[in-house]
Write a protein that holds these residues in place. Structure first.
Motif, PDB file in Angstrom:
ATOM      1  N   ASP A   1       0.812  -1.218   0.000  1.00  8.72           N
ATOM      2  CA  ASP A   1       0.000   0.000   0.000  1.00  8.72           C
ATOM      3  C   ASP A   1       0.850   1.275   0.000  1.00  8.72           C
ATOM      4  O   ASP A   1       0.358   2.357   0.288  1.00  8.72           O
ATOM      5  N   TRP A   2       2.123   1.161  -0.338  1.00  6.12           N
ATOM      6  CA  TRP A   2       3.011   2.317  -0.436  1.00  6.12           C
ATOM      7  C   TRP A   2       3.042   2.788  -1.892  1.00  6.12           C
ATOM      8  O   TRP A   2       2.957   1.978  -2.821  1.00  6.12           O
ATOM      9  N   THR A   3       3.205   4.086  -2.072  1.00 11.86           N
ATOM     10  CA  THR A   3       3.349   4.602  -3.434  1.00 11.86           C
ATOM     11  C   THR A   3       4.748   4.246  -3.944  1.00 11.86           C
ATOM     12  O   THR A   3       5.668   4.008  -3.150  1.00 11.86           O
ATOM     13  N   PRO A   4       4.924   4.251  -5.263  1.00  9.39           N
ATOM     14  CA  PRO A   4       6.268   4.005  -5.798  1.00  9.39           C
ATOM     15  C   PRO A   4       7.294   5.009  -5.251  1.00  9.39           C
ATOM     16  O   PRO A   4       8.438   4.636  -4.969  1.00  9.39           O
ATOM     17  N   GLN A   5       6.882   6.255  -5.067  1.00  7.23           N
ATOM     18  CA  GLN A   5       7.797   7.270  -4.530  1.00  7.23           C
ATOM     19  C   GLN A   5       8.178   6.948  -3.079  1.00  7.23           C
ATOM     20  O   GLN A   5       9.335   7.110  -2.698  1.00  7.23           O
ATOM     21  N   GLU A   6       7.225   6.499  -2.277  1.00  9.65           N
ATOM     22  CA  GLU A   6       7.519   6.122  -0.884  1.00  9.65           C
ATOM     23  C   GLU A   6       8.489   4.951  -0.839  1.00  9.65           C
ATOM     24  O   GLU A   6       9.423   4.932  -0.029  1.00  9.65           O
ATOM     25  N   ARG A   7       8.267   3.975  -1.699  1.00  6.15           N
ATOM     26  CA  ARG A   7       9.154   2.808  -1.741  1.00  6.15           C
ATOM     27  C   ARG A   7      10.574   3.224  -2.095  1.00  6.15           C
ATOM     28  O   ARG A   7      11.537   2.792  -1.448  1.00  6.15           O
ATOM     29  N   GLU A   8      10.702   4.023  -3.118  1.00  6.26           N
ATOM     30  CA  GLU A   8      12.026   4.461  -3.567  1.00  6.26           C
ATOM     31  C   GLU A   8      12.720   5.278  -2.483  1.00  6.26           C
ATOM     32  O   GLU A   8      13.897   5.054  -2.184  1.00  6.26           O
ATOM     33  N   MET A   9      11.987   6.207  -1.885  1.00  7.99           N
ATOM     34  CA  MET A   9      12.574   7.047  -0.848  1.00  7.99           C
ATOM     35  C   MET A   9      12.981   6.208   0.353  1.00  7.99           C
ATOM     36  O   MET A   9      14.072   6.383   0.908  1.00  7.99           O
ATOM     37  N   PHE A  10      12.137   5.276   0.750  1.00  4.12           N
ATOM     38  CA  PHE A  10      12.459   4.413   1.888  1.00  4.12           C
ATOM     39  C   PHE A  10      13.723   3.610   1.611  1.00  4.12           C
ATOM     40  O   PHE A  10      14.615   3.513   2.458  1.00  4.12           O
ATOM     41  N   GLY A  11      13.809   3.023   0.422  1.00  4.95           N
ATOM     42  CA  GLY A  11      14.996   2.239   0.066  1.00  4.95           C
ATOM     43  C   GLY A  11      16.264   3.068   0.138  1.00  4.95           C
ATOM     44  O   GLY A  11      17.300   2.606   0.635  1.00  4.95           O
ATOM     45  N   GLU A  12      16.208   4.288  -0.334  1.00 14.42           N
ATOM     46  CA  GLU A  12      17.376   5.166  -0.291  1.00 14.42           C
ATOM     47  C   GLU A  12      17.696   5.592   1.140  1.00 14.42           C
ATOM     48  O   GLU A  12      18.851   5.582   1.558  1.00 14.42           O
ATOM     49  N   MET A  13      16.678   5.963   1.896  1.00 10.28           N
ATOM     50  CA  MET A  13      16.897   6.473   3.247  1.00 10.28           C
ATOM     51  C   MET A  13      17.323   5.360   4.203  1.00 10.28           C
ATOM     52  O   MET A  13      18.154   5.585   5.080  1.00 10.28           O
TER      53      MET A  13
ATOM     54  N   ILE B   1      19.086   2.585   3.617  1.00  7.16           N
ATOM     55  CA  ILE B   1      20.493   2.228   3.466  1.00  7.16           C
ATOM     56  C   ILE B   1      21.373   3.386   3.930  1.00  7.16           C
ATOM     57  O   ILE B   1      22.426   3.164   4.548  1.00  7.16           O
ATOM     58  N   ARG B   2      20.955   4.589   3.676  1.00  4.99           N
ATOM     59  CA  ARG B   2      21.716   5.756   4.150  1.00  4.99           C
ATOM     60  C   ARG B   2      21.779   5.763   5.677  1.00  4.99           C
ATOM     61  O   ARG B   2      22.838   5.965   6.274  1.00  4.99           O
ATOM     62  N   PHE B   3      20.636   5.532   6.321  1.00  7.09           N
ATOM     63  CA  PHE B   3      20.591   5.494   7.781  1.00  7.09           C
ATOM     64  C   PHE B   3      21.428   4.338   8.317  1.00  7.09           C
ATOM     65  O   PHE B   3      22.184   4.488   9.276  1.00  7.09           O
ATOM     66  N   ALA B   4      21.306   3.168   7.704  1.00  4.26           N
ATOM     67  CA  ALA B   4      22.027   1.989   8.186  1.00  4.26           C
ATOM     68  C   ALA B   4      23.536   2.198   8.095  1.00  4.26           C
ATOM     69  O   ALA B   4      24.268   1.850   9.031  1.00  4.26           O
ATOM     70  N   ARG B   5      24.002   2.761   7.001  1.00  4.66           N
ATOM     71  CA  ARG B   5      25.449   2.981   6.854  1.00  4.66           C
ATOM     72  C   ARG B   5      25.960   4.001   7.864  1.00  4.66           C
ATOM     73  O   ARG B   5      26.984   3.788   8.504  1.00  4.66           O
ATOM     74  N   ARG B   6      25.242   5.098   7.994  1.00  8.36           N
ATOM     75  CA  ARG B   6      25.661   6.122   8.945  1.00  8.36           C
ATOM     76  C   ARG B   6      25.504   5.609  10.389  1.00  8.36           C
ATOM     77  O   ARG B   6      26.354   5.855  11.243  1.00  8.36           O
ATOM     78  N   GLY B   7      24.413   4.887  10.645  1.00  8.59           N
ATOM     79  CA  GLY B   7      24.191   4.330  11.979  1.00  8.59           C
ATOM     80  C   GLY B   7      25.265   3.339  12.371  1.00  8.59           C
ATOM     81  O   GLY B   7      25.697   3.297  13.519  1.00  8.59           O
TER      82      GLY B   7
END
Length: 150
Positions: free
Chosen positions: A124-136, A138-144
């Motif tokens: 039930d996520w929009t394509p934009q939400e999915r893409e943003m989540f995927g990017e964010m 991995i960004r959070f995980a690497r920095r975390g």
């Protein structure tokens, strides 16, 4: 300041939930390979599946473990028929570790199953939400990983 704290608390709660889900996932995956196989022992399988055959030293570095610990895991995985070790053609003193066809097939099937699970989570996520989540994510995980290291 209160809003920032709430965000931080929500992030910590999400990390806690994801940690539990990850632990369950790895315990179930280990059990699907072989009875009494520990979730830590299957970590080399995951790296080999993702990155392909490699030397024990490279595998240890990828896992952030010492070679002795990785060798112990590899001994158990070899006994269970999940990995092969062969001398490195460039340096016969070193060993190259690879998945057996059985292990690779099993991990490929699990990858397919997990992709289906993730698609259901995102249903039930929009394509934009999915893409943003995927990017964010991995960004959070690497920095975390850097921030929480010490």
């Amino acid at each position: 300041m209160a809003q920032r704290q709430r965000l931080e608390d929500r992030v910590i709660e999400a990390i806690t939930l994801l940690t539990r889900a990850s632990n369950t996932y790895f315990e179930d995956l280990a059990a699907s390979f072989s009875e009494h196989l520990g979730r830590g022992t299957i970590q080399p399988l995951m790296v080999l599946h993702r990155d392909g055959p490699q030397r024990v030293s490279a595998l240890a570095a990828s896992l952030g473990l010492d070679r002795t610990t990785v060798t112990r895991h590899l001994d158990e995985l070899a006994q269970r028929g999940l990995i092969d070790r062969q001398p490195d053609e460039r340096d016969r003193r070193a060993l190259v570790v690879s998945l057996t066809p059985m292990a690779a097939d099993h991990l490929n099937a699990m990858r397919t199953k997990n992709r289906q699970r993730i698609r259901r989570v995102f249903a039930d996520w929009t394509p934009q939400e999915r893409e943003m989540f995927g990017e964010m994510l991995i960004r959070f995980a690497r920095r975390g990983a850097e921030e929480f290291r010490d």
